[in-house]
Motif scaffolding. Structure first.
Motif, PDB file in Angstrom:
ATOM      1  N   MET A 328       0.799  -1.224   0.000  1.00  0.00           N
ATOM      2  CA  MET A 328       0.000   0.000   0.000  1.00  0.00           C
ATOM      3  C   MET A 328       0.832   1.275   0.000  1.00  0.00           C
ATOM      4  O   MET A 328       0.290   2.370  -0.117  1.00  0.00           O
ATOM      5  CB  MET A 328      -0.933   0.020   1.208  1.00  0.00           C
ATOM      6  CG  MET A 328      -0.259   0.341   2.543  1.00  0.00           C
ATOM      7  SD  MET A 328       0.850  -0.923   3.208  1.00  0.00           S
ATOM      8  CE  MET A 328      -0.341  -2.145   3.760  1.00  0.00           C
ATOM      9  N   VAL A 329       2.158   1.173   0.085  1.00  0.00           N
ATOM     10  CA  VAL A 329       2.975   2.378   0.214  1.00  0.00           C
ATOM     11  C   VAL A 329       2.848   3.306  -0.991  1.00  0.00           C
ATOM     12  O   VAL A 329       3.047   4.514  -0.870  1.00  0.00           O
ATOM     13  CB  VAL A 329       4.467   2.033   0.452  1.00  0.00           C
ATOM     14  CG1 VAL A 329       4.669   1.416   1.819  1.00  0.00           C
ATOM     15  CG2 VAL A 329       5.001   1.125  -0.645  1.00  0.00           C
ATOM     16  N   LEU A 330       2.516   2.749  -2.160  1.00  0.00           N
ATOM     17  CA  LEU A 330       2.331   3.572  -3.349  1.00  0.00           C
ATOM     18  C   LEU A 330       0.891   3.513  -3.860  1.00  0.00           C
ATOM     19  O   LEU A 330       0.624   3.757  -5.040  1.00  0.00           O
ATOM     20  CB  LEU A 330       3.291   3.130  -4.460  1.00  0.00           C
ATOM     21  CG  LEU A 330       4.779   3.433  -4.214  1.00  0.00           C
ATOM     22  CD1 LEU A 330       5.623   2.872  -5.343  1.00  0.00           C
ATOM     23  CD2 LEU A 330       5.025   4.922  -4.058  1.00  0.00           C
ATOM     24  N   ALA A 331      -0.026   3.215  -2.948  1.00  0.00           N
ATOM     25  CA  ALA A 331      -1.420   3.036  -3.363  1.00  0.00           C
ATOM     26  C   ALA A 331      -1.991   4.280  -4.016  1.00  0.00           C
ATOM     27  O   ALA A 331      -2.812   4.193  -4.929  1.00  0.00           O
ATOM     28  CB  ALA A 331      -2.268   2.654  -2.151  1.00  0.00           C
ATOM     29  N   GLY A 332      -1.564   5.464  -3.587  1.00  0.00           N
ATOM     30  CA  GLY A 332      -2.093   6.687  -4.162  1.00  0.00           C
ATOM     31  C   GLY A 332      -1.288   7.238  -5.317  1.00  0.00           C
ATOM     32  O   GLY A 332      -1.587   8.320  -5.828  1.00  0.00           O
ATOM     33  N   ALA A 333      -0.259   6.484  -5.723  1.00  0.00           N
ATOM     34  CA  ALA A 333       0.647   6.999  -6.759  1.00  0.00           C
ATOM     35  C   ALA A 333       0.486   6.279  -8.087  1.00  0.00           C
ATOM     36  O   ALA A 333       1.290   6.481  -8.995  1.00  0.00           O
ATOM     37  CB  ALA A 333       2.099   6.868  -6.283  1.00  0.00           C
ATOM     38  N   GLY A 334      -0.547   5.464  -8.229  1.00  0.00           N
ATOM     39  CA  GLY A 334      -0.710   4.689  -9.450  1.00  0.00           C
ATOM     40  C   GLY A 334      -0.798   5.545 -10.691  1.00  0.00           C
ATOM     41  O   GLY A 334      -0.124   5.282 -11.703  1.00  0.00           O
ATOM     42  N   GLU A 335      -1.606   6.598 -10.652  1.00  0.00           N
ATOM     43  CA  GLU A 335      -1.767   7.452 -11.821  1.00  0.00           C
ATOM     44  C   GLU A 335      -0.491   8.224 -12.124  1.00  0.00           C
ATOM     45  O   GLU A 335      -0.075   8.341 -13.282  1.00  0.00           O
ATOM     46  CB  GLU A 335      -2.926   8.421 -11.590  1.00  0.00           C
ATOM     47  CG  GLU A 335      -3.275   9.281 -12.799  1.00  0.00           C
ATOM     48  CD  GLU A 335      -4.504  10.132 -12.571  1.00  0.00           C
ATOM     49  OE1 GLU A 335      -4.675  11.121 -13.310  1.00  0.00           O
ATOM     50  OE2 GLU A 335      -5.291   9.809 -11.652  1.00  0.00           O
ATOM     51  N   LEU A 337       2.523   7.398 -11.510  1.00  0.00           N
ATOM     52  CA  LEU A 337       3.616   6.530 -11.975  1.00  0.00           C
ATOM     53  C   LEU A 337       3.249   5.726 -13.215  1.00  0.00           C
ATOM     54  O   LEU A 337       4.072   4.950 -13.703  1.00  0.00           O
ATOM     55  CB  LEU A 337       4.028   5.564 -10.856  1.00  0.00           C
ATOM     56  CG  LEU A 337       4.677   6.185  -9.615  1.00  0.00           C
ATOM     57  CD1 LEU A 337       4.925   5.127  -8.558  1.00  0.00           C
ATOM     58  CD2 LEU A 337       5.984   6.883  -9.982  1.00  0.00           C
ATOM     59  N   ALA A 338       2.040   5.906 -13.711  1.00  0.00           N
ATOM     60  CA  ALA A 338       1.562   5.078 -14.817  1.00  0.00           C
ATOM     61  C   ALA A 338       2.477   5.138 -16.031  1.00  0.00           C
ATOM     62  O   ALA A 338       2.681   4.139 -16.720  1.00  0.00           O
ATOM     63  CB  ALA A 338       0.143   5.480 -15.203  1.00  0.00           C
ATOM     64  N   THR A 368       3.309  -0.090 -12.692  1.00  0.00           N
ATOM     65  CA  THR A 368       4.513   0.333 -11.971  1.00  0.00           C
ATOM     66  C   THR A 368       4.278   0.437 -10.477  1.00  0.00           C
ATOM     67  O   THR A 368       5.070  -0.068  -9.666  1.00  0.00           O
ATOM     68  CB  THR A 368       5.018   1.668 -12.526  1.00  0.00           C
ATOM     69  OG1 THR A 368       5.454   1.472 -13.874  1.00  0.00           O
ATOM     70  CG2 THR A 368       6.198   2.199 -11.710  1.00  0.00           C
ATOM     71  N   ALA A 369       3.209   1.105 -10.055  1.00  0.00           N
ATOM     72  CA  ALA A 369       2.968   1.286  -8.626  1.00  0.00           C
ATOM     73  C   ALA A 369       2.764  -0.050  -7.926  1.00  0.00           C
ATOM     74  O   ALA A 369       3.293  -0.274  -6.824  1.00  0.00           O
ATOM     75  CB  ALA A 369       1.759   2.186  -8.405  1.00  0.00           C
ATOM     76  N   THR A 370       2.019  -0.958  -8.543  1.00  0.00           N
ATOM     77  CA  THR A 370       1.773  -2.271  -7.936  1.00  0.00           C
ATOM     78  C   THR A 370       3.056  -3.078  -7.849  1.00  0.00           C
ATOM     79  O   THR A 370       3.352  -3.703  -6.824  1.00  0.00           O
ATOM     80  CB  THR A 370       0.722  -3.046  -8.743  1.00  0.00           C
ATOM     81  OG1 THR A 370      -0.475  -2.271  -8.829  1.00  0.00           O
ATOM     82  CG2 THR A 370       0.417  -4.376  -8.090  1.00  0.00           C
ATOM     83  N   LEU A 371       3.842  -3.060  -8.917  1.00  0.00           N
ATOM     84  CA  LEU A 371       5.080  -3.833  -8.917  1.00  0.00           C
ATOM     85  C   LEU A 371       6.074  -3.291  -7.891  1.00  0.00           C
ATOM     86  O   LEU A 371       6.700  -4.058  -7.153  1.00  0.00           O
ATOM     87  CB  LEU A 371       5.698  -3.837 -10.314  1.00  0.00           C
ATOM     88  CG  LEU A 371       6.929  -4.750 -10.455  1.00  0.00           C
ATOM     89  CD1 LEU A 371       6.901  -5.505 -11.766  1.00  0.00           C
ATOM     90  CD2 LEU A 371       8.223  -3.955 -10.352  1.00  0.00           C
TER      91      LEU A 371
END
Length: 499
Positions: A328-335, A337-338, A368-371
């Motif tokens: 979850m550390v990058l849960a809000g950064a998906g867009e 980092l897309a 990217t964010a999930t990986l």
């Protein structure tokens, strides 16, 4: 011996304590095992609590070292209790009298919280379910943050570790009076608590005090004395005092806590200045900076080197992780980092080029964010667990490896802390719904808790031990299974073996 109609009383070596009966067991709360770590005892090794006269009530939680819970560190309800006498044990027992067969097996629980937070007063750490299944349960407190682990020029190192050891000595000397068998002690903990029991497994001084270990999501100890000294000097400099007991004692507890937040990798932005990728790089590079330190004496080696050297080789070990600890550390950064290649972000957080290539190949189809979130989980928890299992594959005592893979319907993954209420079988407890949903599966708690009880009582949790051929891993899910090489997707992160 006490009848259930009376409040249970037990004579400890320091004096008698009076607990409370619950359904089928008794609880003794806030029993001090050490003098309050204030005044002349501040920043010193713990001192066994002086004897008291009469019968001491043990019906309320004792004071906790945690002064303010850090919501971002743990999803577990861990209340702070004010007061100076913060070094206590809670004892939960089905029968506060020594049994004819020598007593019941004992579980000693060390809480997590990044070594800067957490509380033994959590309702999740209540031992009622273990008592129901014939296990005496003890939860312990210890000094946190700088008070417990900070470098001070003329103070003992690893004061928090010394607290664990004194608590275990208290168990050795007193648990028979509560119906427990001091020769059958399993130490366990989650997150920093899981790291704590791994640290004790690798400490020669701790070896006589326990027989078995269960580490949930435990980060191995690797903080060097040089890094600890640098942090301690920095904190003292920020506080305008000498890095000595005399100098730091002029600062109040509140002042030390405020300074600690500026220098610690837990409790601030991780050094990223608001940039999540930079913050991750700092967190992954530094680790838990205020925690056990390799001092060459009490902790002679990093955990991996200690276990490779055979320390703790006669202790059975269960270790494992949730599948998505810190995803979850990058849960809000998906867009955001897309459009950024995963390789670039992995490189920015410190992964070597060869590791980046192999890791991406092992995780196809992830954005990217999930990986990168999975990489954080694997770097901090899953790959170290696999590494320790492999390092112990040829020692006399077996090692069992597990994964907790059930996805919470509210969180959407098998996140950090999710396994704890299943371990303690407290699915009807406080704050379970936000973490595990309104109907967490009791059958899964039966599996996780039941495996722990079997291991504590017999030394066998019920699935094949790890070996280099079968690499068996218990996967706790619906249904629970045993798979081969269940951590294979983390193998790119393992250190290269020499020789």
């Amino acid at each position: 011996m006490t009848s259930p109609s009376q409040q249970p009383e037990v004579a400890t070596q320091a004096g008698a304590v009076r607990g409370i009966w619950r359904d089928g067991s008794a609880a003794f709360l806030g029993i001090p095992f050490a003098e309050p770590p204030v005044g002349e005892h501040r920043f010193q090794a713990p001192v066994p609590h002086r004897p008291w006269e009469g019968v001491r009530p043990a019906v309320e939680q004792g004071a906790t070292p945690q002064r303010k819970a850090l919501a971002e560190v743990t999803l577990i309800p861990e209340p702070s209790v004010p007061g100076e006498s913060t070094l206590n044990v809670n004892v939960f027992t089905p029968n506060p009298a020594k049994a004819d067969d020598g007593g019941l097996p004992v579980l000693v629980w060390i809480h997590g919280g990044g070594y800067v937070a957490g509380s033994p007063a959590s309702p999740w750490y209540d031992g009622a379910a273990f008592n129901r299944d014939g296990v005496v349960t003890v939860s312990v407190s210890y000094r946190l943050g700088f008070d417990g682990f900070g470098w001070i020029e003329d103070a003992p190192r690893n004061r928090g570790v010394l607290d664990w050891l004194l608590a275990l000595e208290w168990v050795r000397d007193n648990i028979a009076a509560f119906g427990g068998d001091p020769s059958r002690v399993t130490i366990s903990g989650q997150s920093a608590g899981g790291g704590a029991v791994l640290t004790l497994l690798g400490s020669p001084r701790a070896q006589p005090l326990f027989n078995r270990v269960i580490s949930l999501s435990g980060p191995p100890t690797n903080v060097t004395l040089a890094a600890s000294e640098a942090l301690g000097r920095k904190l003292a400099e920020l506080g305008g005092v000498a890095p000595t007991v005399a100098g730091l004692s002029t600062l109040t507890e509140a002042e030390v806590l405020a300074l600690q937040a500026q220098v610690s990798s837990v409790g601030n932005d991780g050094g990223g200045g608001g940039d999540p990728v930079a913050g991750l790089a700092a967190m992954l590079g530094e680790g838990l900076t205020l925690g056990p330190v390799i001092d060459g004496e009490l902790i002679p080696l990093p955990t991996s080197e200690a276990l490779a050297a055979g320390i703790g080789a006669d202790k059975e070990l269960i270790l494992g992780t949730t599948d998505n600890e810190f995803n979850m550390v990058l849960a809000g950064a998906g867009e955001a980092l897309a459009a950024v290649p995963a390789a670039a972000v992995l490189g920015a957080v410190g992964a070597a080029p060869a590791v980046v290539e192999a890791y991406i190949a092992a995780h196809p189809g992830l954005d990217t964010a999930t990986l990168v979130g999975q990489y954080v989980t694997d770097h901090m928890f899953r790959a170290p667990a696999l590494n320790l299992a492999e390092l112990r594959s040829s020692v006399p005592a077996p090692t069992w490896l597990y994964r907790f893979a059930w996805d919470s319907p509210t969180v959407g993954s098998a996140c950090h802390c999710l396994d704890v209420p299943f371990m303690f079988d407290v699915l009807g407890g406080e704050r379970i719904v936000p973490l595990a949903g309104p109907n967490p599966p009791q059958v899964l708690a039966d599996e996780v808790h039941g495996s722990a009880v079997a291991f504590i009582a017999t030394g066998d949790p019920g699935w094949p031990a790890w070996d280099d051929a079968d690499r068996a891993v218990r996967v706790y899910d619906l249904p629970t299974t045993v798979v081969a090489d269940g951590y294979a997707d983390t193998r790119a992160l393992l250190p290269e073996r020499v020789g």
